[in-house]
Design a protein around this motif. Structure first.
Motif, PDB file in Angstrom:
ATOM      1  N   ASN A  16       1.153  -1.027   0.014  1.00  0.00           N
ATOM      2  CA  ASN A  16      -0.002  -0.198  -0.026  1.00  0.00           C
ATOM      3  C   ASN A  16       0.740   1.372  -0.003  1.00  0.00           C
ATOM      4  O   ASN A  16       2.276   1.222   0.081  1.00  0.00           O
ATOM      5  N   GLU A  17       0.248   2.429  -0.286  1.00  0.00           N
ATOM      6  CA  GLU A  17       1.185   3.799  -0.325  1.00  0.00           C
ATOM      7  C   GLU A  17       1.958   3.997   1.100  1.00  0.00           C
ATOM      8  O   GLU A  17       2.893   4.366   0.820  1.00  0.00           O
ATOM      9  N   LEU A  18       1.370   3.692   2.204  1.00  0.00           N
ATOM     10  CA  LEU A  18       2.455   3.784   3.414  1.00  0.00           C
ATOM     11  C   LEU A  18       3.376   3.043   3.496  1.00  0.00           C
ATOM     12  O   LEU A  18       4.649   3.468   3.831  1.00  0.00           O
ATOM     13  N   ALA A  19       3.401   1.861   3.179  1.00  0.00           N
ATOM     14  CA  ALA A  19       4.429   0.719   3.051  1.00  0.00           C
ATOM     15  C   ALA A  19       5.555   1.448   2.310  1.00  0.00           C
ATOM     16  O   ALA A  19       6.915   1.296   2.377  1.00  0.00           O
ATOM     17  N   VAL A  20       5.126   1.948   0.878  1.00  0.00           N
ATOM     18  CA  VAL A  20       6.148   2.372  -0.025  1.00  0.00           C
ATOM     19  C   VAL A  20       6.853   3.490   0.359  1.00  0.00           C
ATOM     20  O   VAL A  20       7.971   3.700   0.281  1.00  0.00           O
ATOM     21  N   ASP A  21       6.062   4.631   1.065  1.00  0.00           N
ATOM     22  CA  ASP A  21       6.693   5.582   1.725  1.00  0.00           C
ATOM     23  C   ASP A  21       7.659   5.303   2.779  1.00  0.00           C
ATOM     24  O   ASP A  21       8.743   6.014   2.970  1.00  0.00           O
ATOM     25  N   ALA A  22       7.189   4.510   3.734  1.00  0.00           N
ATOM     26  CA  ALA A  22       8.005   4.012   4.855  1.00  0.00           C
ATOM     27  C   ALA A  22       9.344   3.503   4.290  1.00  0.00           C
ATOM     28  O   ALA A  22      10.388   3.603   4.782  1.00  0.00           O
ATOM     29  N   PHE A  23       9.254   2.643   3.284  1.00  0.00           N
ATOM     30  CA  PHE A  23      10.498   2.097   2.714  1.00  0.00           C
ATOM     31  C   PHE A  23      11.488   3.030   1.935  1.00  0.00           C
ATOM     32  O   PHE A  23      12.632   3.133   2.414  1.00  0.00           O
ATOM     33  N   ARG A  24      10.880   4.152   1.509  1.00  0.00           N
ATOM     34  CA  ARG A  24      11.673   5.133   0.941  1.00  0.00           C
ATOM     35  C   ARG A  24      12.387   6.011   1.941  1.00  0.00           C
ATOM     36  O   ARG A  24      13.576   6.414   1.845  1.00  0.00           O
ATOM     37  N   ALA A  38       7.686   7.101  11.666  1.00  0.00           N
ATOM     38  CA  ALA A  38       6.157   7.921  12.424  1.00  0.00           C
ATOM     39  C   ALA A  38       6.383   9.396  12.291  1.00  0.00           C
ATOM     40  O   ALA A  38       5.130   9.926  11.644  1.00  0.00           O
ATOM     41  N   ALA A  39       7.293   9.928  12.926  1.00  0.00           N
ATOM     42  CA  ALA A  39       7.429  11.361  12.926  1.00  0.00           C
ATOM     43  C   ALA A  39       7.639  11.908  11.629  1.00  0.00           C
ATOM     44  O   ALA A  39       7.132  13.045  11.281  1.00  0.00           O
ATOM     45  N   GLU A  40       8.434  11.344  10.824  1.00  0.00           N
ATOM     46  CA  GLU A  40       8.758  11.881   9.380  1.00  0.00           C
ATOM     47  C   GLU A  40       7.243  11.924   8.608  1.00  0.00           C
ATOM     48  O   GLU A  40       7.231  12.945   7.798  1.00  0.00           O
ATOM     49  N   LEU A  41       6.515  10.746   8.507  1.00  0.00           N
ATOM     50  CA  LEU A  41       5.353  10.823   7.611  1.00  0.00           C
ATOM     51  C   LEU A  41       4.251  11.373   8.520  1.00  0.00           C
ATOM     52  O   LEU A  41       3.166  11.424   7.613  1.00  0.00           O
ATOM     53  N   GLY A  42       4.202  11.606   9.824  1.00  0.00           N
ATOM     54  CA  GLY A  42       2.982  12.107  10.379  1.00  0.00           C
ATOM     55  C   GLY A  42       2.156  11.059  10.577  1.00  0.00           C
ATOM     56  O   GLY A  42       0.830  11.574  10.528  1.00  0.00           O
ATOM     57  N   VAL A  43       2.223   9.786  10.932  1.00  0.00           N
ATOM     58  CA  VAL A  43       1.111   8.913  11.085  1.00  0.00           C
ATOM     59  C   VAL A  43       1.562   8.103  12.414  1.00  0.00           C
ATOM     60  O   VAL A  43       2.865   8.156  12.917  1.00  0.00           O
ATOM     61  N   ALA A  51       3.166  -1.559   8.345  1.00  0.00           N
ATOM     62  CA  ALA A  51       3.762  -1.454   6.990  1.00  0.00           C
ATOM     63  C   ALA A  51       5.219  -2.282   7.254  1.00  0.00           C
ATOM     64  O   ALA A  51       5.659  -2.838   6.220  1.00  0.00           O
ATOM     65  N   ARG A  52       6.135  -1.979   8.478  1.00  0.00           N
ATOM     66  CA  ARG A  52       7.358  -2.934   8.340  1.00  0.00           C
ATOM     67  C   ARG A  52       7.174  -4.197   8.451  1.00  0.00           C
ATOM     68  O   ARG A  52       7.924  -4.971   7.674  1.00  0.00           O
ATOM     69  N   GLN A  53       5.911  -4.682   8.908  1.00  0.00           N
ATOM     70  CA  GLN A  53       5.662  -6.193   9.082  1.00  0.00           C
ATOM     71  C   GLN A  53       5.559  -6.614   7.484  1.00  0.00           C
ATOM     72  O   GLN A  53       5.899  -7.583   6.996  1.00  0.00           O
ATOM     73  N   THR A  54       4.710  -5.709   6.955  1.00  0.00           N
ATOM     74  CA  THR A  54       4.294  -5.784   5.329  1.00  0.00           C
ATOM     75  C   THR A  54       5.569  -6.183   4.585  1.00  0.00           C
ATOM     76  O   THR A  54       5.954  -7.169   3.812  1.00  0.00           O
ATOM     77  N   LEU A  55       6.511  -5.345   4.683  1.00  0.00           N
ATOM     78  CA  LEU A  55       7.882  -5.299   3.788  1.00  0.00           C
ATOM     79  C   LEU A  55       8.732  -6.227   4.483  1.00  0.00           C
ATOM     80  O   LEU A  55       9.386  -6.836   3.542  1.00  0.00           O
ATOM     81  N   GLN A  56       8.621  -6.635   5.677  1.00  0.00           N
ATOM     82  CA  GLN A  56       9.410  -7.869   6.205  1.00  0.00           C
ATOM     83  C   GLN A  56       8.935  -8.992   5.498  1.00  0.00           C
ATOM     84  O   GLN A  56       9.767  -9.964   5.403  1.00  0.00           O
ATOM     85  N   ASP A  57       7.569  -9.181   5.527  1.00  0.00           N
ATOM     86  CA  ASP A  57       6.852 -10.516   4.970  1.00  0.00           C
ATOM     87  C   ASP A  57       7.500 -10.564   3.431  1.00  0.00           C
ATOM     88  O   ASP A  57       7.520 -11.841   3.116  1.00  0.00           O
ATOM     89  N   LEU A  58       7.608  -9.674   2.972  1.00  0.00           N
ATOM     90  CA  LEU A  58       7.997  -9.577   1.361  1.00  0.00           C
ATOM     91  C   LEU A  58       9.571  -9.808   1.380  1.00  0.00           C
ATOM     92  O   LEU A  58      10.117  -9.744   0.061  1.00  0.00           O
ATOM     93  N   ARG A  59      10.455  -9.543   2.469  1.00  0.00           N
ATOM     94  CA  ARG A  59      11.550  -9.679   2.402  1.00  0.00           C
ATOM     95  C   ARG A  59      12.303  -8.402   1.982  1.00  0.00           C
ATOM     96  O   ARG A  59      13.461  -8.569   1.283  1.00  0.00           O
ATOM     97  N   LEU A  60      11.710  -7.209   2.001  1.00  0.00           N
ATOM     98  CA  LEU A  60      12.173  -5.930   1.542  1.00  0.00           C
ATOM     99  C   LEU A  60      12.926  -5.362   2.835  1.00  0.00           C
ATOM    100  O   LEU A  60      13.426  -4.249   2.418  1.00  0.00           O
ATOM    101  N   LEU A  61      12.567  -5.771   4.137  1.00  0.00           N
ATOM    102  CA  LEU A  61      13.506  -5.652   5.288  1.00  0.00           C
ATOM    103  C   LEU A  61      14.002  -6.560   5.853  1.00  0.00           C
ATOM    104  O   LEU A  61      13.306  -7.840   5.716  1.00  0.00           O
TER     105      LEU A  61
END
Length: 372
Positions: A16-24, A38-43, A51-61
């Motif tokens: 989703n859009e948040l996961a992409v912004d968090a990865f960047r 969270a502080a940088e994105l204001g969420v 979002a981190r868990q999603t990225l880790q499940d895909l092995r992007l983190l």
């Protein structure tokens, strides 16, 4: 097909859009920190954690490790891991498709030869099995190049049947095949049928309705006709496949005669057309009543439910001022026998020429139907 994933799985995005912004954001600082991102994105941090868990499940983190920070990993590696199994599966399916084409294509030539011989030698083929009829119609439809004409007696069609036919008819129209279909007037009362007719009319199909149709008929390219066999119980009937040029030409002329008497039925149907159809339906009911036919027979001939037919008959008797079907028959007979009374085509609205007493052929016929 078996093991085929649902359509939403194939179209749903991986991130989703948040996961992409968090990865960047993690790429910019080199590590993934829930609080900092969270502080940088204001969420809220909880959403960043998801979002981190999603990225880790895909092995992007990298995984959580107390000794090492969570860092971004190469997306190209993840892409290869996800795409390679799919490409392997696609290649396997393509080989399977090629094998099917290769094996079955070798049978096409002999089949065409036998089919041509059979069509020449047997001008009428009888197919007893409904599945065989459907396969033959499907094959003929796919080969059709010029026209399909069909008579469809009865009332409205089921939604499932019309959904299937919508696909087939639209495909024919887009190939330039002319479509003409004739229903009975009672099909107009079906919302599903009206919707279907609206769709195919916009694509170029021509649809009309008529008061009575004797039997179902489908003709392709003025060369092949399908005439259904008599129905036995609830089983779908077989059909005769007619290829004899003389017989097919006769069936085409029969269709044209019925077509000329039909009323337009489509997306551009005017209210006056529906009024004319309603008047024709009333006249048909009155005419069949005067023949002494039972309600069930009238309903079947006009393609409507028996209950609906009885409702029409009751309304017509009220208009006639008749207390019984016998009396209605007398009124109908006398009004039809009085052409000097203004040449009215609808006996229900024509002026009475005499009190509804006494007997007559029409009255006796209607009375006999009541007594049966």
């Amino acid at each position: 097909m078996e093991n085929q994933p649902p359509l939403d799985e194939l179209t749903r995005p991986l991130l989703n859009e948040l996961a992409v912004d968090a990865f960047r954001a993690a790429l910019r600082v080199g590590v993934f920190s829930d609080e900092e991102i969270a502080a940088e994105l204001g969420v809220p941090p909880t959403r960043v954690a998801e979002a981190r868990q999603t990225l880790q499940d895909l092995r992007l983190l990298s995984p959580n490790d107390h000794d090492n920070p969570v860092v971004p990993l190469d997306p190209a590696v993840v892409e290869a891991e996800l795409v390679t199994p799919l490409e392997t599966m696609i290649a396997s399916q393509q080989r399977r498709i090629a094998g099917i084409h290769r094996q079955l294509h070798s049978l096409v030539g002999p089949y065409r030869t036998a089919e041509r011989s059979r069509s020449t030698d047997v001008p009428i083929r009888i197919l007893d099995n409904a599945d065989d009829v459907r396969r033959e119609i499907d094959l003929t439809r796919r080969r059709s190049t010029t026209e399909r004409m069909s008579l469809q007696p009865g009332g409205g069609r089921s939604a499932e049947l019309l959904r299937q036919d919508l696909v087939h008819t639209t495909e024919l129209l887009r190939r330039g095949v002319r479509i003409r279909t004739l229903y009975q007037h009672t099909a107009r009362s079906s919302l599903t049928t009206r919707t279907y007719v609206g769709h195919i009319s916009k694509e170029g199909a021509e649809v009309r309705t008529s008061e009575e149709l004797a039997e179902r008929l489908i003709i392709y390219d003025r060369k092949i006709a399908f005439v259904p066999a008599g129905r036995k119980g609830d089983e779908a009937p077989g059909a005769a496949v007619v290829t004899d040029p003389t017989l097919v030409a006769y069936l085409c002329r029969s269709f044209e005669a019925a077509w000329q008497t039909g009323s337009p039925f489509g997306s551009g149907t005017e209210p006056t057309d529906d009024q004319q159809v309603s008047a024709e339906l009333r006249s048909s009911i009155l005419r069949l009543m005067s023949l002494g036919l039972k309600d069930e027979v009238i309903a079947r001939r006009l393609g409507m439910a028996t209950r609906t037919c009885r409702r029409h008959i009751s309304a017509l008797m009220d208009e006639l001022g008749a207390m019984s079907r016998f009396q209605a028959g007398v009124i109908i007979g006398r009004r039809q026998a009085a052409p000097e009374a203004g040449h009215h085509t609808d006996p229900a609205t024509a002026p009475a020429t005499a009190p509804a007493t006494g007997t007559g052929i029409a009255g006796a016929a209607v009375e006999s139907a009541v007594q049966k």
